[in-house]
Design an enzyme around this catalytic site. Sequence first.
Site, mmCIF file in Angstrom:
data_model
loop_
_atom_site.group_PDB
_atom_site.id
_atom_site.type_symbol
_atom_site.label_atom_id
_atom_site.label_comp_id
_atom_site.label_asym_id
_atom_site.label_seq_id
_atom_site.Cartn_x
_atom_site.Cartn_y
_atom_site.Cartn_z
ATOM 1 N N TYR A 247 0.821 -1.214 0.000
ATOM 2 C CA TYR A 247 0.000 0.000 0.000
ATOM 3 C C TYR A 247 0.855 1.265 0.000
ATOM 4 O O TYR A 247 1.796 1.404 0.787
ATOM 5 C CB TYR A 247 -0.914 0.022 1.228
ATOM 6 N N GLY B 222 -6.114 5.171 -0.193
ATOM 7 C CA GLY B 222 -7.510 5.160 0.221
ATOM 8 C C GLY B 222 -8.289 4.094 -0.526
ATOM 9 O O GLY B 222 -7.898 2.917 -0.557
ATOM 10 N N HIS C 191 -3.902 16.613 -2.192
ATOM 11 C CA HIS C 191 -4.335 16.690 -0.803
ATOM 12 C C HIS C 191 -4.111 18.072 -0.180
ATOM 13 O O HIS C 191 -4.588 18.328 0.924
ATOM 14 C CB HIS C 191 -3.595 15.638 0.039
ATOM 15 N N ASN D 96 0.890 11.127 6.391
ATOM 16 C CA ASN D 96 0.203 10.231 7.320
ATOM 17 C C ASN D 96 0.711 10.510 8.723
ATOM 18 O O ASN D 96 1.848 10.175 9.064
ATOM 19 C CB ASN D 96 0.492 8.778 6.969
ATOM 20 N N ARG E 36 -11.826 30.412 48.355
ATOM 21 C CA ARG E 36 -11.469 29.307 49.247
ATOM 22 C C ARG E 36 -10.985 28.082 48.479
ATOM 23 O O ARG E 36 -10.125 27.332 48.947
ATOM 24 C CB ARG E 36 -12.690 28.934 50.097
#
Length: 500
Positions: A53, A60, A83, A195, A281
């Site tokens: 891959y 994708g 992208h 990535n 407080r």
Amino acid sequence: MILYLTGEQLRIDDIRTFLHQEGIVDITEDALERVQASRATVERIIANKETIYGITTGFGLFSDVLIDAEKYNELQVNLIRSHACGIGEPFSQDVALVMMILRLNTLLKGHSGATIDLIRQLQYFINKRIIPVIPQQGSLGASGDLAPLSHLALALIGEGEVYYQGQVLDSLDVLNGLGRAPIALQAKEGLALINGTQAMTAQGVITLIEAESLGYQAEWIAALTHQALRGITDAYHPAIHKVRNFPEQTAVARRMLDWLEGSKLTTKQGELRVQDPYTLRCIPQIHGASFQVFNYVREKLECEMNAANDNPLIFDDGDERLVISGGNFHGQPVAFALDFLKIGMSELGNVSERRLERLVNPQLNGGLPAFLSPEPGLQSGAMIMQYVAASLVSENKTLAHPASVDSIPSSANQEDHVSMGTIGARHGYQILENVRRVLAIEAIIALQAVELRGLDGLSPKTRAQYDKLREIVPSITEDRQFHKDITHVANYLQKVSYQD
């Protein structure tokens, strides 16, 4: 200052020092050896024509599409170009710079298959402060921060815009002027660059650095308010906090007593009242809980800063070689942490607004003028500053809604669950800026209140803070444009870093 990157040991304090001292990065030899070994694995995959891959296939939904060998490098460039579609205002230069450092650090782990040329290009950009212009919007926070990191990668190949020496310029023009060539991406390298979670993580790191500093600043501001309201110091006694078991709470109580030491304006229980309202407080409990959040977020960010979050990942121990597709790019762990950070910061603003309300409210401020006005009725004084603070903390309640509870499928439902962590990171910085302005308003009002109460009674440490702030914002002798004062004090709080 030289920041040595190993892929394993980067800490938030290293980033803080690097930014403060305008440092440079260097790389250890063992890290470079890991990079070379992982690259050799990529070259063997190519030579053997294996189906892996992102190296020999598309991305994708296109992961089943085999790519011709002569187009492997073109595939990587196309990935970056397609992208790089982020929109909106750019990340700050500090965030973009840290993004490059984090991306370089993860490549140095030796699981991404990057070339030494890419490593040196990133190092060159960092050290020369050639900072990519990276739009903030467009990341889903899974499959990595794809759009933001693609804009980072564009600059490396000479196709994006960068900040350089105070200008926004074309990356190629800057590189040409420096005699430096743009990088030619090799197989796997485009994917190795985008990535990952470096956009959300970098913004988270910057937010956390500033949030921790603001948390410490909130204490001396609260100490001024405490004195203006003749607060009771017994509630900060170490015995109370020791039995609660939270170290952050104990530390806040200790620091509050330190800020208030020597004050003539503080009281003991039973002198004016038996107990203070919670906003005085319970400062150790409330502020301490925010520091608990900061410590949790620091731990998770530092895990991610030194993580391999590429896909696929390469493992080669000499005896066995594995290239495995996984999901380390998924931003869920960081997204949860950054949503938690938003809550921790928001509460510092919430309690600050309630304290400053007590300063301006004549029913609660122990005899000070209404809204600390120099001429009540004719002059409004601090009235509308409280409105502004209320508006900011209300806005924060919307921004603090967790981004990570949302998910929208992408890539034709191949990427069917995403983290939205980068949205959380962006909202977190908006919250931080709002809280800083709320604390600036509390500081301005507290300065005026302690003046009216009597400066001679201030503790030495808070008197020193009073004197510093009076160089920035004058006393309220008549109504003026207070938005300028708020901006000046907020800028001071951002500029001056506090640590325990």
